[in-house]
Write a protein that holds these residues in place. Structure first.
Motif, mmCIF file in Angstrom:
data_model
loop_
_atom_site.group_PDB
_atom_site.id
_atom_site.type_symbol
_atom_site.label_atom_id
_atom_site.label_comp_id
_atom_site.label_asym_id
_atom_site.label_seq_id
_atom_site.Cartn_x
_atom_site.Cartn_y
_atom_site.Cartn_z
ATOM 1 N N SER A 1 -80.641 -54.642 58.032
ATOM 2 C CA SER A 1 -81.293 -53.748 57.067
ATOM 3 C C SER A 1 -82.803 -53.744 57.256
ATOM 4 N N SER A 2 -83.369 -54.901 57.514
ATOM 5 C CA SER A 2 -84.820 -54.978 57.741
ATOM 6 C C SER A 2 -85.202 -54.109 58.927
ATOM 7 N N LEU A 3 -84.359 -54.118 59.948
ATOM 8 C CA LEU A 3 -84.618 -53.342 61.155
ATOM 9 C C LEU A 3 -84.532 -51.852 60.861
ATOM 10 N N VAL A 4 -83.519 -51.464 60.102
ATOM 11 C CA VAL A 4 -83.375 -50.049 59.725
ATOM 12 C C VAL A 4 -84.604 -49.604 58.939
ATOM 13 N N ASN A 5 -85.000 -50.409 57.973
ATOM 14 C CA ASN A 5 -86.179 -50.058 57.179
ATOM 15 C C ASN A 5 -87.432 -49.987 58.049
ATOM 16 N N ALA A 6 -87.583 -50.931 58.961
ATOM 17 C CA ALA A 6 -88.766 -50.938 59.831
ATOM 18 C C ALA A 6 -88.768 -49.713 60.737
ATOM 19 N N LEU A 7 -87.601 -49.347 61.264
ATOM 20 C CA LEU A 7 -87.518 -48.176 62.138
ATOM 21 C C LEU A 7 -87.879 -46.896 61.393
ATOM 22 N N CYS A 8 -87.522 -46.845 60.107
ATOM 23 C CA CYS A 8 -87.807 -45.659 59.306
ATOM 24 C C CYS A 8 -89.214 -45.700 58.755
ATOM 25 N N GLY A 9 -89.836 -46.852 58.771
ATOM 26 C CA GLY A 9 -91.169 -46.984 58.220
ATOM 27 C C GLY A 9 -91.181 -46.984 56.705
ATOM 28 N N LYS A 10 -90.018 -47.096 56.098
ATOM 29 C CA LYS A 10 -89.961 -47.185 54.641
ATOM 30 C C LYS A 10 -88.645 -47.824 54.210
ATOM 31 N N GLU A 11 -88.571 -48.176 52.929
ATOM 32 C CA GLU A 11 -87.346 -48.770 52.405
ATOM 33 C C GLU A 11 -86.319 -47.664 52.233
ATOM 34 N N VAL A 12 -85.326 -47.622 53.077
ATOM 35 C CA VAL A 12 -84.345 -46.555 52.940
ATOM 36 C C VAL A 12 -82.994 -47.051 52.463
ATOM 37 N N LEU A 13 -82.720 -48.321 52.711
ATOM 38 C CA LEU A 13 -81.429 -48.826 52.261
ATOM 39 C C LEU A 13 -81.534 -49.173 50.783
ATOM 40 N N GLU A 14 -80.411 -49.329 50.164
ATOM 41 C CA GLU A 14 -80.349 -49.605 48.729
ATOM 42 C C GLU A 14 -80.881 -48.432 47.909
ATOM 43 N N THR A 15 -80.744 -47.224 48.426
ATOM 44 C CA THR A 15 -81.175 -46.064 47.650
ATOM 45 C C THR A 15 -79.945 -45.367 47.105
ATOM 46 N N SER A 16 -80.169 -44.420 46.209
ATOM 47 C CA SER A 16 -79.008 -43.792 45.594
ATOM 48 C C SER A 16 -78.848 -42.356 46.050
ATOM 49 N N PHE A 17 -77.662 -41.868 45.843
ATOM 50 C CA PHE A 17 -77.311 -40.519 46.261
ATOM 51 C C PHE A 17 -77.924 -39.516 45.297
ATOM 52 N N ILE A 18 -78.819 -38.674 45.780
ATOM 53 C CA ILE A 18 -79.467 -37.687 44.920
ATOM 54 C C ILE A 18 -78.965 -36.305 45.306
ATOM 55 N N SER A 19 -78.526 -35.543 44.334
ATOM 56 C CA SER A 19 -78.054 -34.199 44.628
ATOM 57 C C SER A 19 -79.239 -33.287 44.918
ATOM 58 N N ASP A 20 -79.189 -32.586 46.046
ATOM 59 C CA ASP A 20 -80.260 -31.670 46.425
ATOM 60 C C ASP A 20 -80.407 -30.523 45.423
ATOM 61 N N SER A 21 -79.268 -30.074 44.922
ATOM 62 C CA SER A 21 -79.320 -28.871 44.106
ATOM 63 C C SER A 21 -79.859 -29.138 42.695
ATOM 64 N N THR A 22 -79.562 -30.306 42.155
ATOM 65 C CA THR A 22 -80.026 -30.553 40.791
ATOM 66 C C THR A 22 -81.198 -31.525 40.761
#
Ligand SMILES: Nc1nc2c(ncn2[C@@H]2O[C@H](COP(=O)(O)OP(=O)(O)OP(=O)(O)O)[C@@H](O)[C@H]2O)c(=O)[nH]1
Ligand SMILES: [Zn+2]
Length: 352
Positions: free
Chosen positions: A207-228
């Motif tokens: 997870s640390s690697l994924v976050n580092a590759l993205c340059g931000k904290e991306v894991l442990e986030t929630s599903f947000i509906s685009d439309s609402t």
């Protein structure tokens, strides 16, 4: 708007979609799977989809969508939909289901590369790296070895020695989340539209690697509906992350340890540099366990083949054989069950 090319959509998938009865419907990629529903990223946003009756009753559970699958769906109301079809799979990463001998569990599909992650501390285990490599090569997935936590200090010579038979079969990266240039080198190796799955034990730093590759904290986030714009469904863990301008990273909780699920002796021998030796044994059907004139045993005796690699070979071969026999037996039963289910699906539709 999502650009699905970044998620790996391509001409060959497009053609496959055209040949289904659902070519007029939208398609998308499964980013997270829940018990009975699937999060799907499509061109015009995210959808939470359920399965059509035909899939639910007409297919085996391991044919149900899994993370990374491309599906065709019928949108229903606001950000919801029904999966009508799953496009043919390629390069599927599976593992043995825990507790059973030979059931394969799909982990991720349409995978281009596997990042096999180990930390350069007590976790480092070349035997485990071999095991992961065999599993992914078997599916035509390109293995990449990633050695993390380099900042904690390690014996470079020892690590290099233990990996020498694997270099050439996989790219090797040494990383530290505290050394940005090591992360940058890894990021540059990821191509546009490429799908990468992370494999490794708990705590090695995936997870640390994924976050580092993205340059931000991306894991442990929630599903947000685009439309609402409102979170309608919170997943405990996001499984698929899009890298800006390149590929897709998959970090599923399903991948901690897994056994060999396939029986290809060829991949096994070539991985462990045994193929060339095999050809020179006195007997063509040599099992390399106790035969006179066995070149493999000879190589262990004269030190050209490491004892540890040889033992690993024997162990993995046993596992692979065990699996393929039981899988063969099970295939027969599965066919019958599949027939029953199809019959049931037909009548189920008629009744409604
Ligand atoms: N020193 C050092 N620590 C690291 C590095 N990468 C990760 N860690 C630490 O290792 C611990 C585990 O990291 P995670 O990223 O949660 O590991 P994981 O593989 O995702 O673990 P699971 O989610 O359990 O599979 C955390 O405390 C991280 O801060 C690194 O490069 N150097
Ligand atoms: Zn032999």
């Amino acid at each position: 708007m999502n650009n699905l090319l970044l998620y790996g959509w391509n001409d060959s998938l497009f053609r496959q979609k055209q040949s289904t009865p659902f070519s007029g419907l939208p398609h998308g990629r499964v980013t997270v799977t829940h018990k009975t529903c699937y999060e799907v990223v499509a061109e015009d946003g995210l959808y939470l989809c359920e399965l059509s009756g035909n899939i639910l009753y007409g297919r085996m559970p391991n044919e149900y969508p899994c993370t990374g699958d491309w599906v065709i769906f019928q949108p229903t109301n606001e950000g919801r939909g029904i999966v009508m079809d799953v496009l043919p799979r390629s390069r599927t990463l599976c593992r043995k289901k825990s507790g059973t001998v030979s059931d394969k569990q799909m982990i991720a599909v349409h995978v281009d590369k596997a990042f096999i992650v180990q930390s350069l501390d007590a976790n480092f285990n070349v035997r485990r790296a071999e095991r992961f490599m065999i599993q992914v090569l078997e599916e035509d997935i390109q293995p990449v070895l990633i050695l993390t936590k380099a900042d904690l200090g390690f014996n470079e010579q020892e690590i290099a020695d233990s990996l020498k038979h694997l270099v050439g079969k996989a790219q090797v990266f040494t990383t530290s989340i505290h050394a940005p240039e090591t992360i940058e080198a890894l990021r540059r190796s990821i191509g546009k539209g490429e799908t990468i799955v992370f494999i490794g034990s708990s705590g090695v730093g995936k997870s640390s690697l994924v976050n580092a590759l993205c340059g931000k904290e991306v894991l442990e986030t929630s599903f947000i509906s685009d439309s609402t714009g409102k979170g309608r469904h919170t997943s405990t863990r996001r499984e698929m992350v899009l890298l800006e301008h390149s590929g897709v990273l998959i970090d599923t909780p399903g991948v901690r340890e897994f056994g060999i699920t396939s029986g290809s002796a060829d991949v096994l021998s070539s991985m462990l540099d045994i193929s060339d030796l095999e050809g020179t044994c006195r007997f063509v059907d040599c099992t390399h366990t106790n035969e006179p004139g066995c070149a493999v045993i000879g190589a262990v005796a004269n030190g050209t083949l490491e004892q540890g690699v040889y033992e690993s070979y024997l162990k993995l071969r046993r596992e692979a054989r065990y699996f393929s026999t039981s899988e063969h037996e099970r295939k027969g039963q599965e066919k019958t069950l599949s027939k029953v289910l199809k019959h049931y699906a037909k009548n189920y539709k008629k009744d409604r």
